[in-house]
Structures are given as structure tokens and as C-alpha cells.
Design an enzyme around this catalytic site. Structure first.
Site, short mmCIF file in Angstrom:
data_model
loop_
_atom_site.label_atom_id
_atom_site.label_comp_id
_atom_site.label_asym_id
_atom_site.label_seq_id
_atom_site.Cartn_x
_atom_site.Cartn_y
_atom_site.Cartn_z
N GLU A 1 1.05 6.22 -7.13
CA GLU A 1 -0.08 7.08 -7.51
C GLU A 1 0.30 8.55 -7.45
OE1 GLU A 1 -3.40 6.01 -5.07
OE2 GLU A 1 -3.91 4.29 -6.34
N GLU B 1 0.83 -1.21 0.00
CA GLU B 1 0.00 0.00 0.00
C GLU B 1 0.86 1.26 0.00
OE1 GLU B 1 -3.09 2.28 -0.55
OE2 GLU B 1 -3.35 0.10 -0.42
#
Length: 154
Positions: free
Chosen positions: A103, A96
Site C-alpha cells: 500500500e 499484513e
């Protein structure tokens, strides 16, 4: 550039700053280089804290990790089970962190515009989190389902 960054003393470089082999001065480079172990550690902790504050899924993964650890303590799982449980939990959190980092970099590179390659990159990073989360789910099922079954029916 984030609105938060506008208030800080930052220097945004472009390609012309490096033409003819020019590089920023040592003092300028020192502003973003790790100067010690403590500084490196501080940057790492800041990164984790930032992810916790800004990423909803990171908070869910941390909650799931604490829940899994709590269940491991309640059911008194073996050392081997602890290794698999903690490995899977920390792999999900690490994935994550990488996903959030990818991102952010893709958004920055794409200048917050939609590009199909940017979307594919972000989707692949999210897919990696999904794959490792499925592994963690399988590990959790192997460890806890027999314990829950024995508790209910044993």
C-alpha cells in the site's frame, strides 16, 4: 514525500542522476544499505514497530495473536496445535506487513492520486490478508471449539 521525511537529511534521486551509467557514490549508497546483521535486524524491527504504530489492522492482528496464545496456554493445547496456531498467527502478521508495504509503495508510485490499477493492487494485497486470516480462523476453530465445548458442557 512524507512530512516526516522533510526534516531528515535525504537525497531524492531521479532518472537523470543515473543517465550515462552514473551511480551514486559508495558513501551515498551506504546510507540505505544494510552494513551488518545488527543494522539489518534494526531495520526489520523498525519496520514492525512502524507497522504497529501506523496500521490499525496490524494492532488488531497482534492483539488476536496474543489472545490466541493466551487461550492456548489456558487450554493446554498439544504441540501440533501450537504449531498450527503459531503458523497461522505469524502468517497473518506477515501478510499484513506485506499488505502495508505494498500500500505504501503503491501510494508513493501513484503520487497519492487515485488510479484504478493502484486500487486493484491494493485490493489484491488486502485480499491476501483476508484469505490467510480465514485460514487462521479455521485453525482457531479446529483447535479451540472442541476445548470450549468440553469446558462448557463437559
Amino acid at each position: 514525500m512524507d512530512s516526516q521525511d522533510k526534516d531528515k537529511d535525504i537525497r531524492v534521486y531521479d532518472k537523470t542522476d543515473f543517465k550515462d551509467g552514473n551511480t551514486p557514490s559508495k558513501k551515498e549508497r551506504g546510507r540505505w544499505k544494510n552494513t551488518s546483521f545488527i543494522a539489518s535486524f534494526d531495520f526489520a524491527v523498525t519496520g514492525i514497530w512502524t507497522a504497529l504504530k501506523q496500521e490499525r489492522n496490524m494492532r488488531k492482528h497482534f492483539f488476536s495473536t496474543f489472545l490466541a496464545i493466551f487461550c492456548g496456554l489456558i487450554f493446554q493445547i498439544s504441540k501440533t496445535d501450537w504449531l498450527f496456531l503459531l503458523l497461522s498467527c505469524f502468517l497473518v502478521i506477515t501478510a499484513e506487513l506485506f499488505n502495508s508495504s505494498i500500500e505504501n509503495v503503491v501510494d508513493l508510485a501513484a503520487d497519492y492520486q487515485f488510479h484504478m490499477r493502484a486500487k486493484r493492487s491494493k485490493d489484491m494485497a488486502a485480499g491476501a490478508v483476508l484469505v490467510i486470516s480465514c485460514f487462521a480462523l479455521v485453525v482457531g476453530c479446529f483447535i479451540f471449539l472442541p476445548k470450549i465445548w468440553a469446558f462448557i458442557f463437559g
